[in-house]
Motif scaffolding. Structure first.
Motif, PDB file in Angstrom:
ATOM      1  N   THR A   1       0.843  -1.205   0.000  1.00 15.20           N
ATOM      2  CA  THR A   1       0.000   0.000   0.000  1.00 15.20           C
ATOM      3  C   THR A   1       0.870   1.244   0.000  1.00 15.20           C
ATOM      4  OG1 THR A   1      -1.701  -1.181   1.243  1.00 15.20           O
ATOM      5  CG2 THR A   1      -1.844   1.217   1.218  1.00 15.20           C
ATOM      6  N   HIS A   2       1.859   1.275   0.884  1.00 16.39           N
ATOM      7  CA  HIS A   2       2.750   2.428   1.008  1.00 16.39           C
ATOM      8  C   HIS A   2       3.542   2.662  -0.270  1.00 16.39           C
ATOM      9  CE1 HIS A   2       3.694   5.075   4.329  1.00 16.39           C
ATOM     10  NE2 HIS A   2       3.232   4.188   5.177  1.00 16.39           N
ATOM     11  N   ALA A   3       4.181   1.618  -0.754  1.00 13.50           N
ATOM     12  CA  ALA A   3       5.071   1.771  -1.902  1.00 13.50           C
ATOM     13  C   ALA A   3       4.308   2.222  -3.148  1.00 13.50           C
ATOM     14  CB  ALA A   3       5.803   0.453  -2.167  1.00 13.50           C
ATOM     15  N   ARG A   4       3.147   1.617  -3.378  1.00 17.40           N
ATOM     16  CA  ARG A   4       2.359   2.018  -4.556  1.00 17.40           C
ATOM     17  C   ARG A   4       1.916   3.466  -4.464  1.00 17.40           C
ATOM     18  NH1 ARG A   4      -0.908  -3.624  -4.143  1.00 17.40           N
ATOM     19  NH2 ARG A   4       0.455  -4.888  -5.478  1.00 17.40           N
ATOM     20  N   LEU A   5       1.570   3.896  -3.260  1.00 21.45           N
ATOM     21  CA  LEU A   5       1.134   5.282  -3.077  1.00 21.45           C
ATOM     22  C   LEU A   5       2.301   6.251  -3.218  1.00 21.45           C
ATOM     23  CD1 LEU A   5      -0.790   7.546  -2.246  1.00 21.45           C
ATOM     24  CD2 LEU A   5      -0.342   6.935   0.132  1.00 21.45           C
ATOM     25  N   ASP A   6       3.380   5.996  -2.473  1.00 23.56           N
ATOM     26  CA  ASP A   6       4.494   6.944  -2.447  1.00 23.56           C
ATOM     27  C   ASP A   6       5.191   7.081  -3.786  1.00 23.56           C
ATOM     28  OD1 ASP A   6       3.989   7.464   0.177  1.00 23.56           O
ATOM     29  OD2 ASP A   6       5.664   6.319   0.985  1.00 23.56           O
TER      30      ASP A   6
ATOM     31  N   THR B   1      11.862   2.946   4.367  1.00 24.50           N
ATOM     32  CA  THR B   1      12.942   3.143   3.395  1.00 24.50           C
ATOM     33  C   THR B   1      13.176   1.885   2.570  1.00 24.50           C
ATOM     34  OG1 THR B   1      13.994   4.701   4.920  1.00 24.50           O
ATOM     35  CG2 THR B   1      15.357   3.828   3.139  1.00 24.50           C
ATOM     36  N   LEU B   2      13.198   0.735   3.225  1.00 27.92           N
ATOM     37  CA  LEU B   2      13.458  -0.520   2.526  1.00 27.92           C
ATOM     38  C   LEU B   2      12.418  -0.827   1.458  1.00 27.92           C
ATOM     39  CD1 LEU B   2      14.493  -2.919   5.434  1.00 27.92           C
ATOM     40  CD2 LEU B   2      15.894  -2.337   3.446  1.00 27.92           C
ATOM     41  N   ILE B   3      11.152  -0.534   1.740  1.00 26.80           N
ATOM     42  CA  ILE B   3      10.099  -0.981   0.824  1.00 26.80           C
ATOM     43  C   ILE B   3       9.998  -0.112  -0.430  1.00 26.80           C
ATOM     44  CG2 ILE B   3       8.758  -2.031   2.674  1.00 26.80           C
ATOM     45  CD1 ILE B   3       6.892   0.421   2.579  1.00 26.80           C
ATOM     46  N   LYS B   4      10.674   1.062  -0.440  1.00 24.30           N
ATOM     47  CA  LYS B   4      10.603   1.939  -1.613  1.00 24.30           C
ATOM     48  C   LYS B   4      11.901   1.982  -2.412  1.00 24.30           C
ATOM     49  CE  LYS B   4       9.207   5.454   0.843  1.00 24.30           C
ATOM     50  NZ  LYS B   4       8.721   6.765   1.296  1.00 24.30           N
ATOM     51  N   GLY B   5      13.020   1.681  -1.762  1.00 27.80           N
ATOM     52  CA  GLY B   5      14.296   1.762  -2.452  1.00 27.80           C
ATOM     53  C   GLY B   5      14.483   3.147  -3.074  1.00 27.80           C
ATOM     54  N   ASN B   6      14.932   3.170  -4.338  1.00 29.44           N
ATOM     55  CA  ASN B   6      15.130   4.456  -5.027  1.00 29.44           C
ATOM     56  C   ASN B   6      13.984   4.791  -5.981  1.00 29.44           C
ATOM     57  OD1 ASN B   6      15.449   2.763  -7.209  1.00 29.44           O
ATOM     58  ND2 ASN B   6      17.461   3.512  -7.809  1.00 29.44           N
ATOM     59  N   LEU B   7      12.866   4.032  -5.873  1.00 30.14           N
ATOM     60  CA  LEU B   7      11.804   4.166  -6.868  1.00 30.14           C
ATOM     61  C   LEU B   7      11.098   5.518  -6.807  1.00 30.14           C
ATOM     62  CD1 LEU B   7      10.351   0.572  -6.612  1.00 30.14           C
ATOM     63  CD2 LEU B   7      11.637   1.542  -8.516  1.00 30.14           C
ATOM     64  N   MET B   8      10.917   6.049  -5.607  1.00 31.03           N
ATOM     65  CA  MET B   8      10.255   7.344  -5.504  1.00 31.03           C
ATOM     66  C   MET B   8      11.121   8.440  -6.118  1.00 31.03           C
ATOM     67  SD  MET B   8       8.736   9.111  -2.095  1.00 31.03           S
ATOM     68  CE  MET B   8       7.852  10.653  -2.190  1.00 31.03           C
ATOM     69  N   MET B   9      12.429   8.374  -5.887  1.00 34.56           N
ATOM     70  CA  MET B   9      13.335   9.370  -6.463  1.00 34.56           C
ATOM     71  C   MET B   9      13.358   9.263  -7.984  1.00 34.56           C
ATOM     72  SD  MET B   9      14.421  11.316  -4.122  1.00 34.56           S
ATOM     73  CE  MET B   9      15.748  12.163  -4.970  1.00 34.56           C
ATOM     74  N   ARG B  10      13.285   8.050  -8.501  1.00 30.43           N
ATOM     75  CA  ARG B  10      13.245   7.896  -9.964  1.00 30.43           C
ATOM     76  C   ARG B  10      11.999   8.540 -10.550  1.00 30.43           C
ATOM     77  NH1 ARG B  10      13.998   1.739 -10.989  1.00 30.43           N
ATOM     78  NH2 ARG B  10      13.050   2.352 -12.965  1.00 30.43           N
ATOM     79  N   GLN B  11      10.869   8.368  -9.866  1.00 33.63           N
ATOM     80  CA  GLN B  11       9.638   9.025 -10.316  1.00 33.63           C
ATOM     81  C   GLN B  11       9.788  10.543 -10.222  1.00 33.63           C
ATOM     82  OE1 GLN B  11       6.760   9.035 -12.180  1.00 33.63           O
ATOM     83  NE2 GLN B  11       5.794   7.452 -10.923  1.00 33.63           N
ATOM     84  N   MET B  12      10.433  11.019  -9.164  1.00 29.23           N
ATOM     85  CA  MET B  12      10.643  12.447  -8.964  1.00 29.23           C
ATOM     86  C   MET B  12      11.428  13.058 -10.129  1.00 29.23           C
ATOM     87  SD  MET B  12      10.130  14.863  -6.508  1.00 29.23           S
ATOM     88  CE  MET B  12      10.157  14.124  -4.884  1.00 29.23           C
TER      89      MET B  12
ATOM     90  N   ALA C   1       9.043  -3.816  -2.721  1.00 35.10           N
ATOM     91  CA  ALA C   1       8.311  -3.883  -1.447  1.00 35.10           C
ATOM     92  C   ALA C   1       8.432  -5.269  -0.826  1.00 35.10           C
ATOM     93  CB  ALA C   1       6.845  -3.517  -1.666  1.00 35.10           C
ATOM     94  N   ARG C   2       8.261  -6.309  -1.635  1.00 31.40           N
ATOM     95  CA  ARG C   2       8.358  -7.675  -1.113  1.00 31.40           C
ATOM     96  C   ARG C   2       9.770  -7.974  -0.599  1.00 31.40           C
ATOM     97  NH1 ARG C   2       4.078 -10.932  -2.069  1.00 31.40           N
ATOM     98  NH2 ARG C   2       2.464 -10.123  -3.472  1.00 31.40           N
ATOM     99  N   ALA C   3      10.777  -7.548  -1.340  1.00 30.04           N
ATOM    100  CA  ALA C   3      12.164  -7.774  -0.915  1.00 30.04           C
ATOM    101  C   ALA C   3      12.467  -6.997   0.366  1.00 30.04           C
ATOM    102  CB  ALA C   3      13.128  -7.358  -2.019  1.00 30.04           C
ATOM    103  N   GLY C   4      11.911  -5.790   0.488  1.00 32.81           N
ATOM    104  CA  GLY C   4      12.124  -4.987   1.686  1.00 32.81           C
ATOM    105  C   GLY C   4      11.541  -5.648   2.921  1.00 32.81           C
ATOM    106  N   VAL C   5      10.358  -6.237   2.790  1.00 35.00           N
ATOM    107  CA  VAL C   5       9.737  -6.940   3.920  1.00 35.00           C
ATOM    108  C   VAL C   5      10.593  -8.127   4.331  1.00 35.00           C
ATOM    109  CG1 VAL C   5       7.762  -8.367   4.610  1.00 35.00           C
ATOM    110  CG2 VAL C   5       7.382  -6.181   3.441  1.00 35.00           C
TER     111      VAL C   5
END
Length: 199
Positions: free
Chosen positions: A85-90, A156-167, A185-189
């Motif tokens: 939920t968090h990763a898809r939103l952020d 932090t783990l569940i998003k990696g650098n994906l939010m910055m890439r979108q930014m 997200a799965r790997a972060g968990v």
């Protein structure tokens, strides 16, 4: 309530498109189909309206139920629900657009708007995440000495650098990006649980 909802909807769209500084109460009133006086009577001023927009948006997308802890449930499934939920939103384009608008205002010398989104967004969700993790510790599902620190690690783990890439606009293929969000997200968990599952 209909007028209030219309004002919030118009304000959400305009703040994302034009940032805080570029959005006037006149424009919000016009888009909502109400008078400027009605906007002020519901929200008081632009700062309060902005705070309500952020609060409403985050509560819509990350309701408190997202962080519900069931001691009978598998802790990995609980954390995975939150993570996806968090990763898809952020990492989605609209959320990142909101962050860009906030950063634009901060660069123009208005750091209080960034502070508002931090208080209503990150502080709220971290508080809810801390509560969930503490409940898991109390139930013997996790072994964590510093729950606030672990909460930051988890997000932090569940998003990696994906939010910055979108930014920075580095997400050319929406389908592969969506798959990356889920995989990260799965790997972060799994990594989080390797650190905090009871030995």
């Amino acid at each position: 309530m209909e007028k209030r909802a219309a004002i919030l909807s118009a304000a959400k769209a305009l703040f994302i498109r034009n940032a805080f500084a570029g959005t006037s109460m006149d424009a919000i009133a016009a888009d909502a189909g109400v008078s400027k006086l009605t906007v002020y009577s519901h929200f008081g001023d632009k700062d309060n309206l902005f705070r309500e927009v952020i609060r409403s948006r985050i509560q819509d997308l990350l309701p408190e139920e997202t962080y519900f802890f069931d001691p009978q449930a598998d802790i990995e499934e609980t954390l995975l629900r939150v993570a996806l939920t968090h990763a898809r939103l952020d990492c989605n384009a609209e959320t990142v657009g909101t962050f860009r608008a906030i950063l634009s205002d901060c660069r123009q010398g208005n750091p209080r708007y960034g502070k508002l989104i931090w208080e209503e967004g990150a502080m709220r969700t971290h508080g809810l995440m801390e509560r969930l993790l503490q409940q898991a510790v109390d139930a013997g599902k996790l072994d964590i000495d510093d729950v606030p620190h672990a909460s930051v690690q988890f997000i932090t783990l569940i998003k990696g650098n994906l939010m910055m890439r979108q930014m920075f606009g580095c997400t050319e293929c929406p389908e592969s990006y969506a798959r990356e969000i889920e995989t990260t997200a799965r790997a972060g968990v799994k990594m989080f649980l390797r650190a905090y599952l009871p030995r």
